[in-house]
Design an enzyme around this catalytic site. Structure first.
Site, PDB file in Angstrom:
ATOM      1  N   HIS A  15      33.936  59.365  22.618  1.00  0.00           N
ATOM      2  CA  HIS A  15      34.853  60.411  22.151  1.00  0.00           C
ATOM      3  C   HIS A  15      35.412  60.043  20.780  1.00  0.00           C
ATOM      4  O   HIS A  15      35.455  58.853  20.426  1.00  0.00           O
ATOM      5  CB  HIS A  15      36.043  60.541  23.120  1.00  0.00           C
ATOM      6  CG  HIS A  15      35.708  61.139  24.449  1.00  0.00           C
ATOM      7  ND1 HIS A  15      36.083  60.560  25.644  1.00  0.00           N
ATOM      8  CD2 HIS A  15      35.061  62.288  24.776  1.00  0.00           C
ATOM      9  CE1 HIS A  15      35.675  61.328  26.655  1.00  0.00           C
ATOM     10  NE2 HIS A  15      35.050  62.385  26.159  1.00  0.00           N
ATOM     11  N   CYS A  31      43.116  58.044  27.244  1.00  0.00           N
ATOM     12  CA  CYS A  31      42.558  59.022  28.190  1.00  0.00           C
ATOM     13  C   CYS A  31      43.192  58.961  29.576  1.00  0.00           C
ATOM     14  O   CYS A  31      42.903  59.803  30.425  1.00  0.00           O
ATOM     15  CB  CYS A  31      41.040  58.921  28.257  1.00  0.00           C
ATOM     16  SG  CYS A  31      40.426  57.330  28.662  1.00  0.00           S
TER      17      CYS A  31
HETATM   18  N1  GLY Z   1      33.830  57.640  32.269  1.00  0.00           N
HETATM   19  C1  GLY Z   1      34.483  58.498  31.366  1.00  0.00           C
HETATM   20  C2  GLY Z   1      33.631  59.611  30.929  1.00  0.00           C
HETATM   21  O1  GLY Z   1      32.422  59.437  30.867  1.00  0.00           O
HETATM   22  O2  GLY Z   1      34.068  60.690  30.648  1.00  0.00           O
END
Ligand code: GLY
Length: 257
Positions: free
Chosen positions: A165, A252
């Site tokens: 991300h 997150c």
């Molecule tokens: N394990 C976090 C994701 O792949 O979104």
């Protein structure tokens, strides 16, 4: 950055089946729960009221709550996660968003968007284009943000191998300062900011999280700790080893507003 509220979701026992590319082995569930508890305590210490949502056994990745919504005090946007196994997680938060925010929106097909790709820097939102967030999703979000007076700018992270991300690689620390992976340091989108570049070998530590007066820093990255301390931030170390194993980090694990 003045947050008063946060939401987190307890890790499920199915967490062992979460998506991972880290190659760091399986998490220990007891340690995962302890690290999650310590994370909640840190948010409280920073002055936030924390709503802890129950675990979702059907969704191994659901502890990574940030991916399913973008929130501001005046609105919330339910996302449409880019990977199929996580898409249903977003529906699990619809009613909570409706209860907690004055206006709610959602990202619709064919758009996909993970909250981890969205990095807010003062009045600007950087929108990461990734394997999870597509152009349609980013454009839908940009239109909603514009309605509320925010600017947005696209940052394509697809050329960066191993970066899940946008916020895996760049985070706003406040004081006009970004903390970033060396591979993004010369990106044109970020040239107006002071940039702290994490040392080689500490790419994971680019995901620090500023919460009011505290900067949460993952434990085990001494070079990054020294850089942010020298820059005048107020670090608090948190061990998130069990979340790193499943490609997750400090940002997150919560929604903040
Ligand atoms: N394990 C976090 C994701 O792949 O979104």
């Amino acid at each position: 950055m003045n947050f008063t509220h946060a939401m987190t979701r307890k890790p499920a026992s199915s967490y062992l089946q979460a998506i991972t590319t880290s190659g760091l082995g399986l998490p220990d569930l007891d340690i995962t729960q302890k690290q999650h508890h310590a994370y909640i305590q840190a948010l409280k210490l920073a002055g936030l009221s924390v709503n802890v949502l129950p675990a979702l056994e059907d969704y191994p990745d659901s502890v990574f709550l940030e991916d399913v919504a973008i929130v501001e005090p005046e609105f919330a946007i339910q996302t449409r996660p880019g990977v199929l196994s996580r898409r249903g997680e977003a529906d699990q938060i619809t009613s909570i968003l409706t209860q907690s925010f004055p206006q709610t929106y959602s990202i619709e097909a064919p758009g996909t968007l993970d909250g981890g790709d969205i990095c807010k820097v003062e009045n600007t939102y950087f929108l990461g284009l990734s394997d999870r967030t597509n152009l349609a999703g980013a454009q839908q979000l940009a239109a909603i943000l514009q309605y509320f007076g925010y600017c947005s700018e696209l940052v394509d992270i697809r050329p960066l191998p191993g970066v899940l991300h946008l916020k895996s690689a760049v985070n706003y620390l406040g004081e006009n300062t970004l903390l970033m992976d060396p591979r993004l340091a010369d990106h044109p989108a970020f040239q107006a900011y002071s940039r702290i570049v994490v040392p080689i070998g500490e790419a994971y530590a680019a995901n620090c999280l500023r919460v009011n007066d505290i900067l949460l820093v993952p434990d085990g990255f001494p070079g990054t700790l020294e850089l942010v301390t020298r820059a005048g931030f107020n670090p608090m170390l948190l061990d998130v080893s069990e979340f790193r194993k499943m490609d997750g980090g400090l940002s997150c694990l919560s929604l903040r507003w």
